[in-house]
Design a protein around this motif. Sequence first.
Motif, PDB file in Angstrom:
ATOM      1  N   GLY A  64      -6.010  -1.491  -1.829  1.00 45.78           N
ATOM      2  CA  GLY A  64      -5.563  -1.132  -0.480  1.00 45.78           C
ATOM      3  C   GLY A  64      -4.928   0.246  -0.448  1.00 45.78           C
ATOM      4  O   GLY A  64      -5.142   1.026   0.487  1.00 45.78           O
ATOM      5  N   ILE A  65      -4.151   0.578  -1.477  1.00 45.50           N
ATOM      6  CA  ILE A  65      -3.553   1.910  -1.555  1.00 45.50           C
ATOM      7  C   ILE A  65      -4.640   2.963  -1.680  1.00 45.50           C
ATOM      8  O   ILE A  65      -4.629   3.981  -0.972  1.00 45.50           O
ATOM      9  N   ALA A  66      -5.603   2.740  -2.571  1.00 42.51           N
ATOM     10  CA  ALA A  66      -6.682   3.713  -2.764  1.00 42.51           C
ATOM     11  C   ALA A  66      -7.488   3.883  -1.476  1.00 42.51           C
ATOM     12  O   ALA A  66      -7.864   5.007  -1.104  1.00 42.51           O
ATOM     13  N   PHE A  67      -7.745   2.776  -0.770  1.00 43.36           N
ATOM     14  CA  PHE A  67      -8.509   2.850   0.480  1.00 43.36           C
ATOM     15  C   PHE A  67      -7.748   3.652   1.539  1.00 43.36           C
ATOM     16  O   PHE A  67      -8.316   4.531   2.193  1.00 43.36           O
ATOM     17  N   THR A  68      -6.455   3.343   1.725  1.00 42.35           N
ATOM     18  CA  THR A  68      -5.701   4.051   2.761  1.00 42.35           C
ATOM     19  C   THR A  68      -5.499   5.519   2.400  1.00 42.35           C
ATOM     20  O   THR A  68      -5.463   6.369   3.288  1.00 42.35           O
ATOM     21  N   ARG A  69      -5.385   5.842   1.114  1.00 45.78           N
ATOM     22  CA  ARG A  69      -5.292   7.255   0.724  1.00 45.78           C
ATOM     23  C   ARG A  69      -6.623   7.965   0.983  1.00 45.78           C
ATOM     24  O   ARG A  69      -6.639   9.126   1.395  1.00 45.78           O
ATOM     25  N   ALA A 105      -5.395  11.313  -4.958  1.00 50.69           N
ATOM     26  CA  ALA A 105      -5.543  10.502  -6.173  1.00 50.69           C
ATOM     27  C   ALA A 105      -4.220  10.424  -6.927  1.00 50.69           C
ATOM     28  O   ALA A 105      -3.848   9.355  -7.440  1.00 50.69           O
ATOM     29  N   ALA A 106      -3.490  11.540  -6.980  1.00 50.03           N
ATOM     30  CA  ALA A 106      -2.194  11.547  -7.666  1.00 50.03           C
ATOM     31  C   ALA A 106      -1.198  10.620  -6.971  1.00 50.03           C
ATOM     32  O   ALA A 106      -0.395   9.951  -7.636  1.00 50.03           O
ATOM     33  N   ALA A 107      -1.244  10.573  -5.638  1.00 49.10           N
ATOM     34  CA  ALA A 107      -0.347   9.675  -4.907  1.00 49.10           C
ATOM     35  C   ALA A 107      -0.665   8.219  -5.236  1.00 49.10           C
ATOM     36  O   ALA A 107       0.252   7.391  -5.406  1.00 49.10           O
ATOM     37  N   THR A 108      -1.934   7.889  -5.352  1.00 45.46           N
ATOM     38  CA  THR A 108      -2.331   6.522  -5.703  1.00 45.46           C
ATOM     39  C   THR A 108      -1.880   6.177  -7.116  1.00 45.46           C
ATOM     40  O   THR A 108      -1.300   5.109  -7.353  1.00 45.46           O
ATOM     41  N   ILE A 109      -2.127   7.081  -8.052  1.00 42.50           N
ATOM     42  CA  ILE A 109      -1.762   6.828  -9.453  1.00 42.50           C
ATOM     43  C   ILE A 109      -0.245   6.729  -9.608  1.00 42.50           C
ATOM     44  O   ILE A 109       0.259   5.886 -10.359  1.00 42.50           O
ATOM     45  N   THR A 110       0.486   7.549  -8.884  1.00 45.63           N
ATOM     46  CA  THR A 110       1.942   7.489  -8.949  1.00 45.63           C
ATOM     47  C   THR A 110       2.460   6.149  -8.444  1.00 45.63           C
ATOM     48  O   THR A 110       3.369   5.548  -9.032  1.00 45.63           O
ATOM     49  N   SER A 111       1.879   5.652  -7.365  1.00 48.00           N
ATOM     50  CA  SER A 111       2.293   4.358  -6.824  1.00 48.00           C
ATOM     51  C   SER A 111       2.033   3.237  -7.824  1.00 48.00           C
ATOM     52  O   SER A 111       2.879   2.357  -8.018  1.00 48.00           O
ATOM     53  N   GLY A 133       4.500  -1.421   1.155  1.00 46.70           N
ATOM     54  CA  GLY A 133       5.078  -0.324   1.924  1.00 46.70           C
ATOM     55  C   GLY A 133       4.208   0.921   1.909  1.00 46.70           C
ATOM     56  O   GLY A 133       4.042   1.590   2.937  1.00 46.70           O
ATOM     57  N   HIS A 134       3.642   1.238   0.748  1.00 45.08           N
ATOM     58  CA  HIS A 134       2.765   2.407   0.643  1.00 45.08           C
ATOM     59  C   HIS A 134       1.536   2.243   1.540  1.00 45.08           C
ATOM     60  O   HIS A 134       1.137   3.176   2.244  1.00 45.08           O
TER      61      HIS A 134
END
Length: 155
Positions: A64-69, A105-111, A133-134
Amino acid sequence: MILLGIFIAQRATAQQFVTPDSSSTKQPATDAAKPVLATSPTVQPATPAPHAFWDRTNLALFSGIAFTRGMDYASTRNFQARGRQEILLPDDVVNNSAGFASLEAAATITSVGIAYVFHRTGHHKLERWLSIGHIGVTAFGDIRNYSLESKHPPR
């Protein structure tokens, strides 16, 4: 974040750990002639077994994080094509396709990394709520980007 810290601290201080020695069901002192009844040991609530980090729930959350990013990337490109200006990031980042994709991609990996730290330290609820939350914040931004009116220059 401050309110979250206060809430967690209050919950932690409200917990009471009961050991077999501090049981409140001890028998009063008795004479040696009277038999002493044994008390049942204090039953501790069962703690849930730790889950694997790459379980089904986390995989769904991380997807879900990867999709929304990915949708954030697409929605930003969309509103830029409609004449809008990005206000949160510098133009050097947003106008560079590879740089902007790398940032997403960095935001996803950081999460995922922060969730792993929470997992390893036993904060399993925070691990899940971070991802939730993300997803929520990023989805809100995506919806906002798509709902902005176009600002095409007059011809």
